[in-house]
Structures are given as C-alpha cells and as structure tokens.
Design an enzyme around this catalytic site. Sequence first.
Site, PDB file in Angstrom:
ATOM      1  N   ARG A 174      76.691 -29.234  70.720  1.00 11.83           N
ATOM      2  CA  ARG A 174      75.392 -30.119  70.287  1.00 11.83           C
ATOM      3  C   ARG A 174      75.130 -31.183  70.756  1.00 11.83           C
ATOM      4  O   ARG A 174      74.207 -32.244  70.659  1.00 11.83           O
ATOM      5  CB  ARG A 174      75.238 -30.086  68.827  1.00 11.83           C
ATOM      6  CG  ARG A 174      75.243 -28.459  68.334  1.00 11.83           C
ATOM      7  CD  ARG A 174      75.533 -28.575  66.674  1.00 11.83           C
ATOM      8  NE  ARG A 174      74.199 -29.101  65.915  1.00 11.83           N
ATOM      9  CZ  ARG A 174      74.521 -29.603  64.848  1.00 11.83           C
ATOM     10  NH1 ARG A 174      75.647 -29.392  64.056  1.00 11.83           N
ATOM     11  NH2 ARG A 174      73.485 -30.236  64.340  1.00 11.83           N
ATOM     12  N   ARG A 178      72.519 -37.095  79.131  1.00 15.38           N
ATOM     13  CA  ARG A 178      71.416 -37.048  80.056  1.00 15.38           C
ATOM     14  C   ARG A 178      71.579 -38.177  81.233  1.00 15.38           C
ATOM     15  O   ARG A 178      72.363 -39.207  80.947  1.00 15.38           O
ATOM     16  CB  ARG A 178      70.044 -37.315  79.560  1.00 15.38           C
ATOM     17  CG  ARG A 178      69.613 -38.559  78.288  1.00 15.38           C
ATOM     18  CD  ARG A 178      68.339 -38.530  78.055  1.00 15.38           C
ATOM     19  NE  ARG A 178      68.000 -37.743  76.617  1.00 15.38           N
ATOM     20  CZ  ARG A 178      67.988 -38.650  75.619  1.00 15.38           C
ATOM     21  NH1 ARG A 178      68.279 -39.620  75.324  1.00 15.38           N
ATOM     22  NH2 ARG A 178      67.843 -37.852  74.356  1.00 15.38           N
ATOM     23  N   ARG A 251      82.317 -30.480  53.478  1.00 16.65           N
ATOM     24  CA  ARG A 251      83.017 -32.003  53.971  1.00 16.65           C
ATOM     25  C   ARG A 251      81.959 -32.936  53.246  1.00 16.65           C
ATOM     26  O   ARG A 251      80.848 -32.753  52.954  1.00 16.65           O
ATOM     27  CB  ARG A 251      82.837 -31.869  55.557  1.00 16.65           C
ATOM     28  CG  ARG A 251      83.473 -33.030  56.098  1.00 16.65           C
ATOM     29  CD  ARG A 251      84.810 -32.902  56.319  1.00 16.65           C
ATOM     30  NE  ARG A 251      85.441 -33.989  56.978  1.00 16.65           N
ATOM     31  CZ  ARG A 251      86.740 -34.436  56.301  1.00 16.65           C
ATOM     32  NH1 ARG A 251      87.405 -33.928  55.625  1.00 16.65           N
ATOM     33  NH2 ARG A 251      87.007 -35.622  56.621  1.00 16.65           N
ATOM     34  N   ARG A 282      80.682 -45.078  60.841  1.00 22.99           N
ATOM     35  CA  ARG A 282      79.482 -45.983  61.306  1.00 22.99           C
ATOM     36  C   ARG A 282      79.143 -46.922  60.237  1.00 22.99           C
ATOM     37  O   ARG A 282      79.545 -46.755  59.008  1.00 22.99           O
ATOM     38  CB  ARG A 282      78.322 -45.028  61.678  1.00 22.99           C
ATOM     39  CG  ARG A 282      77.983 -44.154  60.774  1.00 22.99           C
ATOM     40  CD  ARG A 282      76.773 -43.169  61.196  1.00 22.99           C
ATOM     41  NE  ARG A 282      76.410 -42.056  60.507  1.00 22.99           N
ATOM     42  CZ  ARG A 282      75.291 -41.453  60.583  1.00 22.99           C
ATOM     43  NH1 ARG A 282      74.816 -41.440  61.647  1.00 22.99           N
ATOM     44  NH2 ARG A 282      74.773 -40.479  59.816  1.00 22.99           N
ATOM     45  N   GLU A 302      80.182 -45.837  56.356  1.00 25.31           N
ATOM     46  CA  GLU A 302      80.373 -44.539  55.756  1.00 25.31           C
ATOM     47  C   GLU A 302      81.515 -44.043  56.233  1.00 25.31           C
ATOM     48  O   GLU A 302      81.920 -44.097  57.465  1.00 25.31           O
ATOM     49  CB  GLU A 302      79.140 -43.718  56.559  1.00 25.31           C
ATOM     50  CG  GLU A 302      78.732 -42.436  56.531  1.00 25.31           C
ATOM     51  CD  GLU A 302      77.709 -41.726  57.423  1.00 25.31           C
ATOM     52  OE1 GLU A 302      76.583 -42.344  57.278  1.00 25.31           O
ATOM     53  OE2 GLU A 302      77.806 -40.745  57.962  1.00 25.31           O
ATOM     54  N   TYR A 350      73.455 -26.186  56.669  1.00 31.83           N
ATOM     55  CA  TYR A 350      72.749 -27.661  57.065  1.00 31.83           C
ATOM     56  C   TYR A 350      71.483 -27.628  57.528  1.00 31.83           C
ATOM     57  O   TYR A 350      71.129 -26.597  58.506  1.00 31.83           O
ATOM     58  CB  TYR A 350      73.683 -28.428  58.151  1.00 31.83           C
ATOM     59  CG  TYR A 350      73.012 -29.716  58.598  1.00 31.83           C
ATOM     60  CD1 TYR A 350      73.410 -30.795  57.705  1.00 31.83           C
ATOM     61  CD2 TYR A 350      72.359 -29.738  59.494  1.00 31.83           C
ATOM     62  CE1 TYR A 350      72.712 -32.062  57.870  1.00 31.83           C
ATOM     63  CE2 TYR A 350      71.478 -30.894  59.854  1.00 31.83           C
ATOM     64  CZ  TYR A 350      71.728 -32.077  58.941  1.00 31.83           C
ATOM     65  OH  TYR A 350      71.153 -33.429  59.010  1.00 31.83           O
ATOM     66  N   ASP A 352      68.025 -30.097  58.878  1.00 28.50           N
ATOM     67  CA  ASP A 352      67.478 -31.268  58.902  1.00 28.50           C
ATOM     68  C   ASP A 352      66.248 -31.223  57.983  1.00 28.50           C
ATOM     69  O   ASP A 352      65.532 -30.368  57.723  1.00 28.50           O
ATOM     70  CB  ASP A 352      67.048 -31.447  60.539  1.00 28.50           C
ATOM     71  CG  ASP A 352      68.162 -32.301  61.234  1.00 28.50           C
ATOM     72  OD1 ASP A 352      68.924 -33.018  60.456  1.00 28.50           O
ATOM     73  OD2 ASP A 352      68.133 -32.040  62.515  1.00 28.50           O
TER      74      ASP A 352
END
Length: 379
Positions: A174, A178, A251, A282, A302, A350, A352
């Site tokens: 995932r 680029r 998790r 992060r 986090e 999961y 979004d």
Amino acid sequence: MSEQKYDYLVVGSGLFGAVFAYEATKRGRKCLVIDKRNHAGGNVSCENIEGINVHKYGAHIFHTNDKVIWDYVNSFVEFNRYTNSPVANYKGELFNLPFNMNTFYQLWKVKTPAEAKAKIQSQIDKMNLGEPANLEEQALSLVGTDIYEKLIKGYTEKQWGRPATELPAFIIKRLPFRFTFDNNYFNDKYQGIPIGGYNKLIDGLLAGIDLQLNNDYFDERGRWDSLAKQVVFTGKIDQFYDYRYGQLEYRSLRFEHELLDVQNYQGNAVINYTEREIPYTRILEHKHFEFGTQPKTVITKEYSQEWTYEQEPYYPINDVKNSGIFSEYQRLSQKEQNIIFGGRLAEYRYYDMHQIVASALKKVSVHFGEDNLGLGNNN
Ligand code: FAD
C-alpha cells in the site's frame, strides 16, 4: 408491549452512527444516539485547546475521489485546502514523503526520474531476491536497501511491534511511490480538514437528535433496547455476542499530548520518526492542519502498542485467526431482524472516513429500500 419512544437506538456517535442518525431523521424517523465516551464523534473527535483543534485520536485527514461524498461532508462544514505532506526524520536527517523525487534527491542527490530509477534498480539487483517471503523482502524488492533501511524498517517494526522479517509481505503493497516532485501523500481528487475541526461535522449531523453521552450500551442493555424499535450497533461485534467465539484482537495506540509555549514547534502537521530507537512513530502538531497562528502549540507523540481489553481498539488484525472468529460473529449478525451493524468495530474492518460515510449511506439506502444514496445526481 410498551410503546417505544424511538424508531432507532444508535449505539455509538462516531461517523457511522452520526450519518445513520442524520439520514434516518431526515426520513422522518426518531433516533436516540448513545455513546460511552464523554463526547460525540468517536475517533474523529477534536478537543479545543488554546484555540487549536487537537485530533485526540490521531491525525485525521479527509480524502476522497468521490464527489458525492465530498459534497456531502462539505454540506455540513466547509473544508480547507490542507494537503497531507508528511516529513520523515531518520537520525536527524529529513526526507519528504511519500517516496518521490524530492526524497530521492535528499537520499542520493539524483535529479531526474531516470537517475532515481537506475539507483533503486541497482540496489534491488544487487540483492538477488526471489519471491518475497516477508515484509522485509517485499520492501527490499520494491524500493532497494536505502529507502527500506532509512524510511520503512524502523517505522514498520514500531507500528507492528515485531521484526519486519516476521510480518507478512502484503502490508507494504500500500505504500505510495512516485517519480515526480510531488509531496502530496494522497492521490485523491479531494482532501482537506473541516474548518473549525471535525466536531463541526459531527454537530451538524447530530443537530436536533437526542444524544446521551457517558452511557455504555452493555451496562443497561435491556433498558436501551426497550426504548427503540431497532438498534443500529457500531460497537465491538464480539462484545455484542458476549465473546462467545472469543475476543477479536486489535493493535492499539497511545497518545501523549503536550501544550508548548512556542508558536511553531516543527513546521509541519506530521513528522514520522523512522528509526527504531525512538519509541514513538510520529509527532503531530495540530495547528498546522488548519494553518493556525495561535501563540502556543499542541503536539502529540503517537506510540504504537499491543492491545489489551482496557485499551482503545484501533486497528483490526485481519489475520487468519481473527478473520475466522469474525466470520462466526458475522454469521450471527446476518440472522438478526432488528439490528443493523455498521462501522469499524461492528464490521471489524479498517475504514477511512470517506469509506465510513459511504458505507453508512449505503446501509441507509438498503435499509429504506432506496436505489440511490438519497443525495441527488451531483456526480
Ligand atoms: P468510531 O469513531 O470508533 O465510533 C464508534 C463509537 O461507538 C465511539 O464513539 C465509541 O465510544 C462508541 N461505542 C462503542 N461501543 C459502545 C458501547 N458499548 N456503548 C456506547 N457507545 C459505544 N480516516 C481517514 O479518512 N483519514 C485519516 O487520516 C484517518 N486517520 C486515522 C488515524 C487513526 C489513528 C485511526 C485509528 C483511524 C484513522 N482514520 C482515518 C479512520 C477513522 O477514524 C474512521 O474511519 C472512523 O472514525 C470510523 O467511524 P466509526 O463510527 O466506525 O467508529
């Protein structure tokens, strides 16, 4: 039988529950929304500290390719032009994400896509890898040694609490990659943050709807059920069935929020710490989601961690064992007549935010026997 006061009891005021309640109310039904937390909105909820909307449950950036969903959320609150462009810090060196020409220049000083591709390919060729057996081999075969060692390995191991050699290969597929100078993390057409925070979106959805916070459905299940003709359940599906097939695993995350007496701490909303030795994954600086100019700032460290029953379940573990347990619960849920299951916890999946909104609208349209989303044809 006593007359029920409500058509729907919606358990959970997260995005799924809020969209369902809004849409049902729009269709003339009466809803009661309950939540065990002391605020509405579930994981998208923000807390305002010193004028800054703090994403209490981790960075939330809305992104979608679907104009219907984008227009839908924008009908409740205007979104800003925030573009997710995280930065990675590896042992004090900074790199742009997702992996793009800026990252390749920072790594190797290469200036063209051809040079970058040649560099990556030469690293891949040197390793002479076969079919990848784990995440480490998969990542190495896609990006070569430098990007893997500096930007993937430590971060991923912290995220999953396991060595990359013990993680399945598919996780890494995932990652965006680029060969243009483009730090925009998402490929979607639309992205942004609600101006004034996500609470405005939730408040808009729940306006005029009865809401009772600090109420856990399972503490008084019989009483809650008696209040409505149907239940929309967005909590944990294993708990709904008293864990009869066992507990579904997750998790978890831990957030450390700090209010700092500085105007601008790190210059970006999200900085990933990609080395294994730094315990957090992060640091978020929330004011940058809304281009804030407040005199102080709030940052959040986090940490990824093992989930135990007392902790907030964040990411489902969709391995063979848990998927098997979930399908047992799903089988039971499909037989229910008056209960609608939806959202990330009831579907053990999961999602979004744009997917949750779409999924709630789809459930609404199926439930009310409509063949469109009730949104008009604004594609
Ligand atoms: P939730 O928001 O979890 O809502 C469920 C609600 O039900 C909660 O309020 C809970 O308290 C309540 N509840 C549960 N059980 C009971 C009970 N027994 N009684 C009463 N109430 C109960 N998506 C994006 O699009 N972009 C992002 O950048 C992004 N970042 C994310 C970062 C993190 C760290 C995480 C974990 C998720 C992120 N997401 C992101 C996903 C987003 O959070 C979800 O899509 C969305 O919040 C799911 O909504 P929901 O209603 O299904 O669940």
